[in-house]
Design a protein around this motif. Structure first.
Motif, PDB file in Angstrom:
ATOM      1  N   LEU A   1       0.826  -1.208   0.000  1.00 66.90           N
ATOM      2  CA  LEU A   1       0.000   0.000   0.000  1.00 66.90           C
ATOM      3  C   LEU A   1       0.861   1.259   0.000  1.00 66.90           C
ATOM      4  N   ILE A   2       1.952   1.243   0.758  1.00 66.52           N
ATOM      5  CA  ILE A   2       2.853   2.403   0.825  1.00 66.52           C
ATOM      6  C   ILE A   2       3.456   2.686  -0.545  1.00 66.52           C
ATOM      7  N   ILE A   3       3.922   1.645  -1.232  1.00 72.37           N
ATOM      8  CA  ILE A   3       4.500   1.802  -2.569  1.00 72.37           C
ATOM      9  C   ILE A   3       3.452   2.334  -3.547  1.00 72.37           C
ATOM     10  N   CYS A   4       2.249   1.783  -3.469  1.00 70.92           N
ATOM     11  CA  CYS A   4       1.167   2.221  -4.361  1.00 70.92           C
ATOM     12  C   CYS A   4       0.853   3.700  -4.176  1.00 70.92           C
ATOM     13  N   PHE A   5       0.815   4.157  -2.924  1.00 72.34           N
ATOM     14  CA  PHE A   5       0.504   5.566  -2.675  1.00 72.34           C
ATOM     15  C   PHE A   5       1.673   6.472  -3.072  1.00 72.34           C
ATOM     16  N   GLY A   6       2.901   5.936  -3.021  1.00 75.95           N
ATOM     17  CA  GLY A   6       4.034   6.704  -3.522  1.00 75.95           C
ATOM     18  C   GLY A   6       3.899   6.951  -5.020  1.00 75.95           C
ATOM     19  N   PHE A   7       3.540   5.909  -5.774  1.00 73.88           N
ATOM     20  CA  PHE A   7       3.318   6.052  -7.218  1.00 73.88           C
ATOM     21  C   PHE A   7       2.111   6.941  -7.507  1.00 73.88           C
ATOM     22  N   LEU A   8       1.094   6.839  -6.654  1.00 76.62           N
ATOM     23  CA  LEU A   8      -0.090   7.679  -6.825  1.00 76.62           C
ATOM     24  C   LEU A   8       0.271   9.154  -6.687  1.00 76.62           C
ATOM     25  N   GLY A   9       1.146   9.467  -5.740  1.00 76.01           N
ATOM     26  CA  GLY A   9       1.600  10.847  -5.564  1.00 76.01           C
ATOM     27  C   GLY A   9       2.314  11.365  -6.801  1.00 76.01           C
ATOM     28  N   THR A  10       3.168  10.513  -7.397  1.00 76.10           N
ATOM     29  CA  THR A  10       3.871  10.892  -8.619  1.00 76.10           C
ATOM     30  C   THR A  10       2.896  11.117  -9.773  1.00 76.10           C
ATOM     31  N   TYR A  11       1.916  10.238  -9.901  1.00 75.95           N
ATOM     32  CA  TYR A  11       0.912  10.349 -10.965  1.00 75.95           C
ATOM     33  C   TYR A  11       0.098  11.638 -10.828  1.00 75.95           C
ATOM     34  N   LEU A  12      -0.354  11.929  -9.608  1.00 75.50           N
ATOM     35  CA  LEU A  12      -1.150  13.140  -9.391  1.00 75.50           C
ATOM     36  C   LEU A  12      -0.316  14.395  -9.576  1.00 75.50           C
ATOM     37  N   ASN A  13       0.995  14.298  -9.305  1.00 72.44           N
ATOM     38  CA  ASN A  13       1.902  15.427  -9.530  1.00 72.44           C
ATOM     39  C   ASN A  13       1.963  15.774 -11.018  1.00 72.44           C
ATOM     40  N   LYS A  14       2.020  14.739 -11.849  1.00 72.77           N
ATOM     41  CA  LYS A  14       2.055  14.971 -13.306  1.00 72.77           C
ATOM     42  C   LYS A  14       0.745  15.582 -13.794  1.00 72.77           C
ATOM     43  N   LYS A  15      -0.355  15.184 -13.157  1.00 76.23           N
ATOM     44  CA  LYS A  15      -1.661  15.726 -13.529  1.00 76.23           C
ATOM     45  C   LYS A  15      -1.913  17.086 -12.885  1.00 76.23           C
ATOM     46  N   ASN A  16      -1.068  17.425 -11.874  1.00 74.83           N
ATOM     47  CA  ASN A  16      -1.207  18.689 -11.130  1.00 74.83           C
ATOM     48  C   ASN A  16      -2.619  18.851 -10.567  1.00 74.83           C
ATOM     49  N   ASN A  17      -3.105  17.768  -9.989  1.00 73.48           N
ATOM     50  CA  ASN A  17      -4.490  17.741  -9.497  1.00 73.48           C
ATOM     51  C   ASN A  17      -4.508  17.911  -7.981  1.00 73.48           C
ATOM     52  N   GLU A  18      -4.505  19.166  -7.537  1.00 75.08           N
ATOM     53  CA  GLU A  18      -4.471  19.436  -6.091  1.00 75.08           C
ATOM     54  C   GLU A  18      -5.824  19.194  -5.438  1.00 75.08           C
ATOM     55  N   LYS A  19      -6.893  19.231  -6.221  1.00 77.89           N
ATOM     56  CA  LYS A  19      -8.217  18.954  -5.668  1.00 77.89           C
ATOM     57  C   LYS A  19      -8.295  17.520  -5.158  1.00 77.89           C
ATOM     58  N   ILE A  20      -7.772  16.581  -5.947  1.00 77.54           N
ATOM     59  CA  ILE A  20      -7.775  15.171  -5.543  1.00 77.54           C
ATOM     60  C   ILE A  20      -6.882  14.962  -4.329  1.00 77.54           C
ATOM     61  N   ILE A  21      -5.716  15.631  -4.321  1.00 75.24           N
ATOM     62  CA  ILE A  21      -4.793  15.451  -3.192  1.00 75.24           C
ATOM     63  C   ILE A  21      -5.413  15.975  -1.909  1.00 75.24           C
ATOM     64  N   ASN A  22      -6.185  17.065  -1.991  1.00 73.83           N
ATOM     65  CA  ASN A  22      -6.867  17.584  -0.803  1.00 73.83           C
ATOM     66  C   ASN A  22      -7.914  16.599  -0.297  1.00 73.83           C
ATOM     67  N   ILE A  23      -8.617  15.977  -1.237  1.00 73.14           N
ATOM     68  CA  ILE A  23      -9.611  14.964  -0.859  1.00 73.14           C
ATOM     69  C   ILE A  23      -8.934  13.779  -0.168  1.00 73.14           C
ATOM     70  N   LEU A  24      -7.786  13.374  -0.707  1.00 68.63           N
ATOM     71  CA  LEU A  24      -7.046  12.250  -0.115  1.00 68.63           C
ATOM     72  C   LEU A  24      -6.509  12.599   1.272  1.00 68.63           C
ATOM     73  N   ILE A  25      -5.955  13.807   1.418  1.00 67.83           N
ATOM     74  CA  ILE A  25      -5.439  14.235   2.723  1.00 67.83           C
ATOM     75  C   ILE A  25      -6.557  14.241   3.760  1.00 67.83           C
ATOM     76  N   PHE A  26      -7.701  14.809   3.375  1.00 66.48           N
ATOM     77  CA  PHE A  26      -8.838  14.867   4.302  1.00 66.48           C
ATOM     78  C   PHE A  26      -9.363  13.466   4.604  1.00 66.48           C
ATOM     79  N   SER A  27      -9.327  12.581   3.611  1.00 62.14           N
ATOM     80  CA  SER A  27      -9.756  11.194   3.822  1.00 62.14           C
ATOM     81  C   SER A  27      -8.847  10.487   4.822  1.00 62.14           C
ATOM     82  N   PHE A  28      -7.545  10.764   4.736  1.00 60.47           N
ATOM     83  CA  PHE A  28      -6.606  10.228   5.735  1.00 60.47           C
ATOM     84  C   PHE A  28      -6.984  10.751   7.123  1.00 60.47           C
ATOM     85  N   GLY A  29      -7.291  12.044   7.208  1.00 61.29           N
ATOM     86  CA  GLY A  29      -7.666  12.632   8.494  1.00 61.29           C
ATOM     87  C   GLY A  29      -8.911  11.983   9.076  1.00 61.29           C
TER      88      GLY A  29
END
Length: 327
Positions: free
Chosen positions: A54-82
């Motif tokens: 899971l840790i490796i998968c989320f590391g790759f997910l971070g790289t993928y979202l960085n290329k897409k520059n999708n901060e809306k999704i990252i905010n949703i993920l951060i809040f979901s972690f919270g």
């Protein structure tokens, strides 16, 4: 080889069915002396193996979202972690209260590993970068430290091993910390811009110091509030006290509250710092604690910068090679 691994995990799953059956009696049992699960046992390796994937998968997910520059999704993920952290913590506190019959202040949710819960719930709503980014770096750098060190070097003191709920909660929590950490490190490109990364790391370290000050204030309040269920002890002089002292407090005591393990009243249960607390007192221990976390954080940041530089060179070399081939 694959068949052999499958048989091994199948056997471990069958052998560990007894842990699942013990869930039915886990809440009602008050036996804290007999471990239900042991550190580095088969079930723990299963937890760590699944967590690593899971840790490796989320590391790759971070790289993928960085290329897409999708901060809306990252905010949703951060809040979901919270929200996940919050749900885990509420369930943890309720189950411990049911099991013990009183509130256990030693599990008060303001330990070093608890801070990401609060940050993940707040950061998605902070728009100003100069306020938001130190929190992001805290989750990335110090979140990684809070996740990896207890799993690898502090398993024996990570939880009450007599309770499956405590074990699952603790391991799931620290794996989530690492998932969140790598997600943010890769999405925000921590380590790519060396000067900017160092600047924001120093700000995250100041945030860390501020949080430890809050933890120390809470340590004092909890100690003198009388809200902690301390057994009554007699000291060597026969004087009865409602509070434990460093003389009769063992290295790990589930009855005491020591947020961040820096309490002025109880020695730390962290390796090295326990000795410093006893030999030099809590003030020196606290100062060296701050220095130690600065050094560990700096080392992790340097490693992140080196890895990112190597990664960028590899990507750049591939682009040059592809360009040459096209010509």
């Amino acid at each position: 080889m694959i068949v052999k691994m499958f048989k091994t995990f199948t056997t471990m799953s069958i052998c560990n069915k007894k842990y699942i059956s013990n869930l039915l009696i886990d809440i009602s049992s008050n036996n804290f002396d007999k471990p239900l699960i042991k550190p580095w046992s088969g079930l723990i390796f299963v937890f760590l193996f699944v967590g690593l994937i899971l840790i490796i998968c989320f590391g790759f997910l971070g790289t993928y979202l960085n290329k897409k520059n999708n901060e809306k999704i990252i905010n949703i993920l951060i809040f979901s972690f919270g929200l996940t952290f919050l749900g885990f913590e509420i369930a943890h506190e309720i189950l411990r209260f049911i099991k013990l019959g009183y509130y256990d202040f030693s599990s008060f949710p303001f330990q070093f590993c608890s801070v990401p819960m609060y940050l993940c719930l707040v950061l998605p709503f902070i728009k100003k970068e100069h306020i938001r980014m130190p929190g992001v770096y805290f989750l990335g750098i110090y979140g990684f430290i809070g996740g990896i060190f207890p799993l690898l070097f502090g398993q024996s003191q990570l939880c009450r091993w007599s309770s499956f709920f405590d074990v699952f909660h603790s391991f799931a929590w620290h794996i989530l910390l690492l998932m969140n950490s790598l997600l943010l490190i890769n999405f925000y490109g921590i380590g790519i811009n060396k000067k900017e990364s160092i600047k924001l790391f120093l700000k995250s370290y100041l945030l860390f110091i501020s949080i430890t000050v809050i933890a120390q204030i809470l340590n004092v309040i909890l100690h003198y509030s009388g809200g902690i269920n301390y057994p009554i002890y007699s000291n060597p002089d026969g004087i009865v006290t409602n509070f434990k002292t460093t003389i009769n407090t063992p290295l790990y005591d589930p009855d005491i509250a020591s947020l961040f393990y820096i309490s002025p009243f109880f020695r730390s249960n962290m390796i090295i710092f326990e000795t410093i607390w006893v030999k030099a007192g809590w003030i020196i221990n606290y100062l060296l604690y701050l220095v130690g976390f600065y050094i560990i954080g700096s080392i992790l940041l340097i490693l992140t910068i080196l890895i990112k530089q190597i990664y960028c060179k590899i990507i750049y070399s591939q682009k040059i090679r592809n360009t040459d081939e096209n010509f």
